[in-house]
Design an enzyme around this catalytic site. Structure first.
Site, short mmCIF file in Angstrom:
data_model
loop_
_atom_site.label_atom_id
_atom_site.label_comp_id
_atom_site.label_asym_id
_atom_site.label_seq_id
_atom_site.Cartn_x
_atom_site.Cartn_y
_atom_site.Cartn_z
N ASP A 50 0.87 -1.18 0.00
CA ASP A 50 0.00 0.00 0.00
C ASP A 50 0.91 1.24 0.00
O ASP A 50 2.13 1.14 0.15
CB ASP A 50 -0.96 -0.01 1.20
CG ASP A 50 -2.18 0.88 0.96
OD1 ASP A 50 -2.13 1.73 0.04
OD2 ASP A 50 -3.19 0.75 1.68
C1 NOJ Z 1 -3.97 4.00 0.26
C2 NOJ Z 1 -5.17 3.13 0.41
O1 NOJ Z 1 -5.08 2.40 1.63
C3 NOJ Z 1 -5.36 2.13 -0.72
O2 NOJ Z 1 -6.60 1.49 -0.57
C4 NOJ Z 1 -5.27 2.82 -2.05
O3 NOJ Z 1 -5.51 1.92 -3.09
C5 NOJ Z 1 -3.89 3.45 -2.16
N1 NOJ Z 1 -3.75 4.44 -1.10
C6 NOJ Z 1 -3.63 4.11 -3.51
O4 NOJ Z 1 -4.32 5.26 -3.63
#
Ligand code: NOJ
Length: 714
Positions: free
Chosen positions: A264
């Site tokens: 993530d």
């Molecule tokens: C953080 C989030 O937790 C995740 O769900 C998301 O896909 C990513 N950022 C990318 O934006």
């Protein structure tokens, strides 16, 4: 490209080029002419490295994708196309209802269609991969990200997670350029953050992980999801992004996942803040060794991986790079790096908007209706509240969706045959006493008052955890003050999570849960309020009576001291001293303008063995003249088990449409597979024995219909 050609390409790559493929950055790194600015400068990146990276996330337009890809292909030595990823969660530009609302349809076909339509719009803007679905199991409405979930039931989530993947990816990604590769997230346990506080500690037992958290991921992987994103949280004390046993043993081996594992956002560098890595080099080492193929938005890999790669892990690097090249190849990027891109045409959204409206109509949940809805032609109606004119109805993940394009509730109701007065306030918490007085004056003498209240998009979604999930104090005051002059109140609730309604529910005669309904929300809600569409949504998450009940699921385990009718008010049983244990509105609940009844339930047999199945037939009758849809839900309770099991659990559901005064016979089928559960050895199987079955229209209402007996063999 043939596999052999991919291997040749891999052989040609320098170690820097290989590492580059494992890196994902935002488009702002690519300024005109590759000039070093912003985060690039901060990270001390040379521009040569920029033209080696593998992926970009979060572009906004097809023009942007086109120019970045063109520039990149010109300047990178091997011209391996960039892969563009984005959060296409419930629509791209045309926004559909939030995932929690989509879950209220209990309908895989709707979810699949939504995913297919969003894939089309997103691929036309140059996106190749979506970070969706979110398969996280949730039971704590304080966590803002329940908005992105399928709710509190694992069987429902399995079905819907699969439907998202099918809808995004279609049959064949290489042939259909309007399909996206799907990245299922967040592996694993993210929804169990302690106290509902985002990014907080998670500590789960293996049985709980295997029973409730893994299955939706398994469903997504079985459906062909090409990527998995790890979660921010710890699992067994180790952050998922550095958790070798989680990624290698569970994801790769047990779930047999062959695709790309991505971290993530900045989760690799955050291993330092978790205090499991001393610096970026150690963070890179931990994540890479655990099996993270792609580092999203940190320079840990880019700046440190080279020092870490040696003869022992060279092969591991090649495997990770090959997985990414394979994905690019599957998407046909080597042949067409501008896959799916089109120039925008005016009004191309028209059909999408029709679908967005139809889908939004199916997501709303009618929680209360004391003969107040639907509205009647020519009624004098006042529409009041912070959400009356608000276009903040798209939800937290609608970053490309344009709020100005959204249809507010007021826009929708203006077109209807009623005598409408509207008093809208600013979104947020600024509902002053002066405004409340104005509202009271307007409410007096109206046939009906619709109070449009709820959350702002800022109060829901990522990083929007709450300790209170009730309406803000001033919104509650608005309801109470208006009720002093007019009892005919319908509450239209805009929300990304279950809301605590206990203190205000008694002041209103109708409650319609709108969620964040998306671009066409106002049209859909107006159709529902007027009875031109019939509410059919069912709660995918219980609405608790009090925030103190959280985390809550109807499928909680049996305890040693269960509460029942006889011991209801005694001490030393599992209950609260100050509140009921049941929710205010349970999982599966939702009213309709039709009036459904179940009749004539018949079992094909009550005993079955091996891989036999039993069927349960029932007649569903619509007792009034309004055509409508409902969901008939079959729950079971395994009477004696090896480990404590839920008091009841949803096994099957059937959604049907019935014309006024119509009836249909439907049939549920149960097999041994449906009754399996995870044992202490973490294997899923069924024990011979008896099962109570319950049938009805929600998790509390479902009545016992009989006991069946299963035997593994003769
Ligand atoms: C953080 C989030 O937790 C995740 O769900 C998301 O896909 C990513 N950022 C990318 O934006």
């Amino acid at each position: 490209m043939e596999q052999l050609e991919l291997l040749e390409l891999l052989n040609e790559m320098t170690i820097d080029e290989k590492i580059g493929q494992l890196v994902q950055l935002t488009p702002d790194f690519f300024s005109e002419g590759g000039e070093i600015t912003g985060p690039m400068q901060k990270w001390n990146l040379e521009s040569e490295k920029l033209y080696q990276i593998g992926s970009i996330l979060g572009t906004h337009t097809s023009e942007q994708v086109y120019s970045i890809q063109q520039d990149y292909l010109k300047k990178s030595r091997l011209s391996i196309p960039l892969i563009f990823m984005a959060d296409v969660i419930h629509g791209y530009e045309t926004i559909f209802p939030i995932p929690l609302a989509l879950a209220a349809t209990f309908d895989e076909a709707i979810v699949e269609k939504m995913a297919e339509l969003s894939a089309k719009e997103a691929t036309e803007a140059g996106i190749h991969v979506t970070f969706s679905p979110m398969a996280d199991y949730v039971k704590d409405a304080r966590w803002g990200r329940v908005l992105e979930s399928n709710g509190e039931d694992v069987t429902l989530s399995n079905a819907l997670t699969k439907a998202y993947v099918k809808g995004y990816q279609g049959e064949d990604l290489s042939k259909d350029k309007n399909r996206l590769a799907s990245c299922v997230k967040h592996f694993i346990g993210y929804g169990a953050a302690e106290g509902g506080r985002d990014y907080n500690t998670v500590d789960l037992s293996d049985i709980e992980i295997a029973q409730n958290y893994l299955p939706p991921f398994e469903a997504a992987i079985d459906a062909g999801a090409e990527l998995v994103m790890t979660s921010f949280n710890t699992v067994h004390g180790i952050p998922s992004t550095a958790n070798t046993s989680l990624i290698q043993k569970i994801l790769r081996k047990q779930l047999n996942f062959k695709g790309v594992v991505i971290s993530d956002w900045a989760a690799v560098v955050e291993l330092i803040a978790h205090r499991v890595a001393e610096d970026k080099k150690e963070a890179a080492l931990l994540a890479f060794s655990a099996g993270i193929d792609m580092d999203m938005m940190s320079d840990s890999y880019l700046s440190n991986l080279k020092e870490i790669i040696n003869n022992k892990n060279k092969e591991k690097l090649d495997e990770a790079v090959l997985r990414i090249l394979n994905l690019k190849n599957k998407l046909g990027l080597f042949e067409d790096p501008y896959r799916g891109l089109t120039k925008k045409e005016f009004d191309k959204n028209k059909n999408l908007r029709i679908s967005a409206c139809e889908i939004a109509e199916k997501c709303s949940v009618l929680l209360k209706n004391e003969n107040i809805l639907p509205l009647i032609k020519n009624q004098k109606v006042a529409l009041i509240g912070p959400k009356a004119k608000s276009r903040d109805i798209l939800g937290a993940w609608s970053w490309i969706g344009d709020k100005e394009e959204a249809v507010s509730l007021s826009d929708g109701l203006q077109k209807k045959d009623i005598e409408l007065s509207v008093l809208g306030f600013q979104d947020g918490r600024e509902l002053s006493d002066k405004n409340i007085k104005k509202a009271v004056r307007l409410a007096e003498g109206q046939d009906i008052v619709i109070l449009a209240v709820g959350e702002t998009s800022q109060e829901t979604g990522e990083a929007a955890s709450l300790t209170n999930i009730n309406l803000t104090r001033n919104q509650e005051k608005l309801i109470m003050e208006v009720s002093k002059v007019n009892k005919n109140i319908v509450l239209v609730l805009f929300n990304g999570r279950p809301v605590e309604l206990s203190s205000i529910e008694c002041f209103v005669k109708g409650i319609l849960v709108a969620w964040f309904p998306g671009t066409e929300g106002g049209h859909a809600l107006a159709n529902l309020l007027m009875g031109e569409a019939n509410p059919q949504g069912k709660l995918p998450m219980s609405f608790p009576r009090a925030v103190g009940q959280l985390p809550y699921t109807y499928a909680h385990l049996s305890t040693g001291r269960p509460q029942n009718e006889e011991n209801k008010n005694q001490k030393y049983i599992s209950r609260y001293m100050d509140e009921e244990t049941t929710p205010l509105y349970p999982f599966g609940f939702g009213l309709s303008y039709s009036d459904f009844e179940l009749q004539d339930i018949k079992f094909s047999k009550k005993k079955f063995k091996g891989n036999e199945s039993i069927s349960i037939d029932v007649t569903v009758k619509n007792k009034n003249m309004n055509s409508g849809s409902t969901v008939i839900q079959l729950y079971s309770q395994d009477i004696v088990t090896t480990v404590a099991r839920p008091v009841r659990e949803l096994k099957k559901w059937i959604k049907i449409d019935l014309l006024g005064h119509d009836e249909k016979r439907i049939s549920f089928s149960l097999t041994e597979r449906d009754l399996r559960y995870v044992h202490p050895n973490l294997k899923s199987k069924v024990d011979s024995g008896k099962f109570n079955l319950y049938l009805g229209f929600d998790s509390l209402d479902a009545k016992i219909i009989g006991t069946v007996e299963y035997h593994e063999s003769n």
